[in-house]
Enzyme design. Structure first.
Site, PDB file in Angstrom:
ATOM      1  N   SER A   1       0.783  -1.229   0.000  1.00  0.00           N
ATOM      2  CA  SER A   1       0.000   0.000   0.000  1.00  0.00           C
ATOM      3  C   SER A   1       0.816   1.280   0.000  1.00  0.00           C
ATOM      4  O   SER A   1       0.276   2.346  -0.291  1.00  0.00           O
ATOM      5  CB  SER A   1      -0.939   0.015   1.214  1.00  0.00           C
ATOM      6  OG  SER A   1      -0.196  -0.068   2.424  1.00  0.00           O
TER       7      SER A   1
ATOM      8  N   LYS B   1     -11.381  -0.238  -0.415  1.00  0.00           N
ATOM      9  CA  LYS B   1     -10.484   0.327  -1.429  1.00  0.00           C
ATOM     10  C   LYS B   1     -11.236   0.385  -2.760  1.00  0.00           C
ATOM     11  O   LYS B   1     -12.121   1.202  -2.934  1.00  0.00           O
ATOM     12  CB  LYS B   1      -9.207  -0.507  -1.541  1.00  0.00           C
ATOM     13  CG  LYS B   1      -8.593  -0.914  -0.213  1.00  0.00           C
ATOM     14  CD  LYS B   1      -8.210   0.248   0.674  1.00  0.00           C
ATOM     15  CE  LYS B   1      -7.579  -0.241   1.965  1.00  0.00           C
ATOM     16  NZ  LYS B   1      -7.315   0.849   2.925  1.00  0.00           N
TER      17      LYS B   1
ATOM     18  N   HIS C   1      -5.421  -3.928  -1.668  1.00  0.00           N
ATOM     19  CA  HIS C   1      -5.194  -2.883  -2.665  1.00  0.00           C
ATOM     20  C   HIS C   1      -5.181  -3.414  -4.094  1.00  0.00           C
ATOM     21  O   HIS C   1      -5.248  -2.624  -5.039  1.00  0.00           O
ATOM     22  CB  HIS C   1      -3.880  -2.155  -2.370  1.00  0.00           C
ATOM     23  CG  HIS C   1      -3.964  -1.230  -1.205  1.00  0.00           C
ATOM     24  ND1 HIS C   1      -4.297   0.104  -1.321  1.00  0.00           N
ATOM     25  CD2 HIS C   1      -3.784  -1.456   0.128  1.00  0.00           C
ATOM     26  CE1 HIS C   1      -4.306   0.666  -0.123  1.00  0.00           C
ATOM     27  NE2 HIS C   1      -3.998  -0.256   0.772  1.00  0.00           N
TER      28      HIS C   1
END
Length: 363
Positions: free
Chosen positions: A132, A191, A160
């Site tokens: 990330s 996300k 992610h």
């Protein structure tokens, strides 16, 4: 932020959170039962499992609950965990609760991982599909090879990478030649999915066990019904977004390739929507961030305790036009020119790699 602002600070990579049909779906269920009592969660869990190519899936309250609860449920003090040093800190509490044996290896260093495997034997290998802050991905095929060779379990946190890599956005681990060898799949849905929940996916036996033994699942209320319906709606949308995924990677590569490399160092050659610029100290980070904010560019600042080395993270999204990307790049170039004029060009590191706060050397 106003309409003229450029947001490169969140993780809504495909810009699904504000899609009109998703918002309409929210309105349709907002006055329905607060908690999921009509079988919606079971239905959506089955859809997610099918999407990920897994036997079963559990929807949890958050990515934190998925990661912490999974570790707390499946580990004991005899469990050996092979942990990438940049693994997200959300795993920390579950590991600490069960006092599992952590064997940390240098970030993406497969040679060191294999040395640890030779020394300590079978265990759980834990990595992320997309890191990330650094914005790089793991050598997934090598991880599968080592997992099979040493009789390990492989866990990949796809928080992610879910939605932006692989067929229909199935996640980075789905790009492995033997995707079925990834045993445990966790993710935050806050996300790319723009929702409030997390997931754990794997074999039916594994998910049944976590469902009954994870403290986060047993002692917390269920995910609200409108969040479940929102996840279902976004899942159907994300499957169709191959053009947006391709564009996202295109502008991400363009942005990375046009950063003035004389002054800034990004930490990976992987093409990903996460590009971080690293600094020697927090003062330099704050100075550049203020420069960006004056131009209505909103990126994310990272420093201790999240990272020891300060950085400014830019996250691309599929809603960014080339004009906005060029505006950000021009702002960075103007900043470097200002640095030259003030003899401050040595204030930004060209080689320092960040060290995560989570897995210190004592682990």
């Amino acid at each position: 932020m106003d309409a003229n602002s450029i947001n490169v600070g969140d993780n809504d990579y495909l810009n699904v959170a504000t899609l009109v049909d998703v918002e309409q779906s929210d309105q349709e269920v907002v006055f329905s039962s607060v908690f999921s009592t009509d079988g919606a969660q079971n239905r959506v869990e089955k859809k997610l499992a099918q999407y990920l190519g897994r036997e079963a899936c559990l929807i949890t309250q958050s990515g934190y609950a998925s990661n912490t609860g999974t570790m707390q449920a499946i580990c004991d003090r005899n469990t050996v965990l092979y942990v990438d040093r940049y693994l997200h800190s959300s795993f920390r509490d579950g590991i600490a609760l069960k006092k599992a044996k952590v064997r940390a290896f240098k970030h993406n260093d497969m040679a060191q991982l294999e040395e640890l495997l030779k020394k300590f034997g079978p265990g759980i290998i834990m990595v992320e599909g997309l890191y990330s802050v650094d914005g790089d991905c793991p050598p997934i095929n090598k991880l599968v090879e080592l997992k099979k060779k040493y009789g390990c379990t492989l866990l990949v946190d796809e928080s992610h990478s879910l939605g932006i890599y692989g067929h229909e956005g199935m996640g980075f681990s789905s790009t492995a030649d033997e995707y079925h060898e990834v045993d445990i799949f966790t993710a935050s849905l806050a996300k790319t999915f723009g929702s409030r929940a997390g997931i754990v996916a794997g074999s039916q036996r594994l998910i049944d066990f976590i469902r009954e033994n994870s403290f986060h699942n047993v002692f917390s209320s269920s995910v609200m019904n409108y969040d479940i319906i929102r996840i279902e709606k976004i899942l159907s949308k994300i499957k169709t977004m191959d053009p947006q995924r391709a564009y996202l990677m295109e502008i991400s590569k363009y942005f990375r390739d046009n950063i003035p490399s004389k002054y800034f160092k990004y930490t990976t050659d992987d093409v990903s929507p996460i590009i971080s610029l690293w600094f020697n100290n927090e003062q330099d980070l704050i100075k550049m961030n203020k420069w960006m904010l004056k131009r209505n560019i909103f990126a994310s600042c990272f420093c201790a305790p999240a990272t020891i080395t300060p950085c400014l993270r830019f996250t691309m999204n599929a809603n960014l036009g080339l004009d906005k990307v060029n505006f950000i790049l021009n702002s960075i170039h103007k900043y470097t020119k200002m640095m030259e004029e003030t003899s401050a060009k040595n204030s930004i590191t060209s080689s320092t790699q960040p060290q995560p706060h989570f897995l210190s050397s004592k682990l």
